[in-house]
Design a protein around this motif. Structure first.
Motif, PDB file in Angstrom:
ATOM      1  N   SER A  55       0.373  -7.265   0.235  1.00 56.01           N
ATOM      2  CA  SER A  55       0.844  -6.526  -0.939  1.00 56.01           C
ATOM      3  C   SER A  55       1.327  -7.460  -2.037  1.00 56.01           C
ATOM      4  CB  SER A  55       1.960  -5.563  -0.537  1.00 56.01           C
ATOM      5  OG  SER A  55       1.509  -4.629   0.410  1.00 56.01           O
TER       6      SER A  55
ATOM      7  N   LYS B 135      -0.195  -7.904  -5.882  1.00 56.09           N
ATOM      8  CA  LYS B 135       0.642  -7.766  -7.079  1.00 56.09           C
ATOM      9  C   LYS B 135       0.657  -9.042  -7.910  1.00 56.09           C
ATOM     10  CE  LYS B 135       5.305  -6.397  -8.516  1.00 56.09           C
ATOM     11  NZ  LYS B 135       4.958  -5.156  -9.244  1.00 56.09           N
TER      12      LYS B 135
ATOM     13  N   ARG C 226      -2.654  -9.970  -9.455  1.00 49.85           N
ATOM     14  CA  ARG C 226      -3.172  -8.886 -10.313  1.00 49.85           C
ATOM     15  C   ARG C 226      -4.546  -8.401  -9.840  1.00 49.85           C
ATOM     16  NH1 ARG C 226       0.157  -8.511 -14.702  1.00 49.85           N
ATOM     17  NH2 ARG C 226       1.446 -10.340 -15.165  1.00 49.85           N
TER      18      ARG C 226
ATOM     19  N   ARG D 211      -3.126  -2.393  -8.158  1.00 47.81           N
ATOM     20  CA  ARG D 211      -1.767  -1.916  -8.385  1.00 47.81           C
ATOM     21  C   ARG D 211      -1.197  -1.306  -7.112  1.00 47.81           C
ATOM     22  NH1 ARG D 211      -2.540   1.041 -14.165  1.00 47.81           N
ATOM     23  NH2 ARG D 211      -4.732   0.970 -13.565  1.00 47.81           N
TER      24      ARG D 211
ATOM     25  N   ASP E 187       4.114  -1.162  -8.437  1.00 45.99           N
ATOM     26  CA  ASP E 187       3.860  -1.054  -9.876  1.00 45.99           C
ATOM     27  C   ASP E 187       4.169   0.347 -10.372  1.00 45.99           C
ATOM     28  OD1 ASP E 187       2.597  -3.750 -10.444  1.00 45.99           O
ATOM     29  OD2 ASP E 187       1.296  -3.033  -8.844  1.00 45.99           O
TER      30      ASP E 187
END
Length: 472
Positions: free
Chosen positions: A387, A391, A394, A397, A445
């Protein structure tokens, strides 16, 4: 099986897994007693009694191999061990005048010698408690590390009629390295409520998704918004599994009632136990649920997406990692590698900041699909490795709630002289941006918590949000 959540913290009260990396230990440090702290080779023999010599081996094994062993104040370990020793004497009504903590100087070997001398005097006076005292002392020494990937694995003798597991029908997630309630129950927010009922006493009692648990054995699960020890009753370890009294609220009708759930075996839903489940959503989005980073799990995810891609053009992937307690860091890295190449997915660092970079596996074929990842408070360890990479790099999300914050570092096993296993990290984990994730978690996000009303209506707001984002 009933799974429970807190409204804003997702599955903050489910059990989170600690992963064990297959890497060999950093060293084979000899203890003062001349025994060796080494990785297991083959199946260990039958477990024998825990003795002061085994405790000594574990003590020096930690100091010689643990992530911060070189800088650790060993007095903290011995003090914790002696606290447990004194408490066990008191619990058994056998306190002794000589059971006082010896003075410690900070010299690791000298302090051990002083500790051992008092320990032996005590256990010679109460030989019938010798096993209990040894087990409690060693458990406390390991717990004093405050590390969610440190564990001493040993057999607990259970009576033949004892049921250990999901006996209430309340959602458990078990793992080989020992349970931790949500990794960080202090971040849980009220209310505590049922999300699914899959069998057992909960189904027989008529529990439904959305039912709010107002009290557990007469105690509130939250006081002033903070989680209380009452919640842990729903996740008993031996010998604490016994009937539990719940006070509940069904918001749709305003009904308040009480019931007692008695532990007992029940048939599990086999589909819910599958590591990988997949289906097509909105005619073009691959939904894949991954319950753990087991061996070959990344390949199984790739195969599931490939099957859904056959004969159609996919427009995105929703990867559901809610309830994923972790597993293999290698599998987490391979899964990240399907979305990018040539990037660092994490760092494993020593206490003096010497770090190994974990790179993507560029032999993994890129999927070239937009990605949404569903996370919650039961996404732990290798799940947080994945995860945080998504994040920070990028790659997609995160939707749902913050992850567990249970990722101190991959645990390495060491065999002790009584054929039990001691495991802990030799290096600590940092995210791709070199940030600490342990005890903090990865924030989503898009923060989309589940509510009791959602659960009662069968709604999944996090999934709905992910689909909306992909369909824009």
């Amino acid at each position: 099986m009933t799974v429970i959540r807190t409204a804003a913290a997702g599955l903050a009260l489910l059990l989170a897994a600690a992963c064990t990396a297959p890497a060999p230990p950093r060293s084979e440090a000899s203890t003062a007693a001349g025994t060796v702290c080494a990785a297991p080779r083959g199946a260990p023999g039958a477990e024998t009694a825990t003795t002061i010599d085994v405790i000594e081996q574990a003590y020096f094994c930690i100091l010689g191999n643990y992530y911060s062993g070189a800088t650790l104040d060993a007095r903290s370990l011995l003090t914790a061990g002696f606290v447990a020793l004194a408490q066990e004497l008191n619990r058994n009504g056998r306190d002794l005048p000589e059971a006082g903590m010896p003075a410690l100087t900070g010299d690791r070997k000298a302090d051990w010698t002083a500790f051992e001398a008092v320990y032996r005097k005590i256990t010679d006076r109460v030989p019938d408690l010798r096993d209990k005292l040894a087990v409690g002392t060693l458990e406390a020494i390991v717990a004093a590390l405050g590390d969610n990937h440190a564990r001493w694995a040993h057999d607990v003798k259970r009576p033949p009629d004892y049921y250990d597991g999901d006996g209430y029908g309340l959602g458990f997630q078990a793992n080989v390295n020992g349970p931790q309630v949500g990794g960080n129950p202090g971040v849980a927010l009220p209310p505590l409520f049922v999300t699914t009922v899959q069998g057992g006493a909960a189904r027989a009692a008529g529990l439904r998704p959305g039912d709010v648990i107002e009290s557990i054995n007469g105690s509130a699960p939250f006081v002033d918004g903070k989680a209380t020890p009452a919640i842990a009753v729903l996740y008993p370890e031996y010998p604490d599994a016994r009937p539990v009294r719940l006070r509940l609220l069904r918001q749709s009708t305003g009904r308040h009632w009480s019931m007692t759930l008695k532990p007992g075996l029940y048939q599990r839903d086999l589909a819910a136990l599958q590591v990988v489940q997949s289906k097509l959503l909105d005619d073009s989005i691959a939904y894949v649920r991954l319950r753990g980073f087991a061996p070959d799990s990344a390949n199984r995810v790739f195969k599931a997406i490939s099957r859904l891609r056959t004969g159609r053009t996919l427009t995105g992937v929703v990867l559901d990692l809610r309830g994923n307690g972790g597993g293999s860091p290698t599998e987490a890295t391979r899964l990240v590698s399907a979305f990018t190449h040539g990037k660092a997915t994490a760092y494993l660092c020593t206490v003096d900041a010497k770090c190994e970079t974990l790179w993507t596996d560029n032999t993994v074929e890129l999927l070239n699909l937009p990605l949404m990842v569903l996370t919650d408070r039961s996404c732990a360890s290798a799940c947080e490795h994945f995860s945080s990479a998504v994040k920070d790099l990028r790659l997609g999300r995160l939707v749902g709630t913050r992850t567990a914050g249970v990722i101190s570092g991959p645990a390495q096993p060491y065999l002790l002289g009584n054929n039990t296993s001691l495991s802990f990290p030799a290096r600590h984990h940092l995210g791709p941006n070199r940030e600490v994730i342990d005890r903090i978690g990865v924030p989503p996000d898009h923060h989309v918590p589940l509510t009791p009303k959602d659960a009662a209506a069968g709604r999944d707001p996090a999934l709905a949000k992910a689909l909306t984002l992909l369909n824009k």
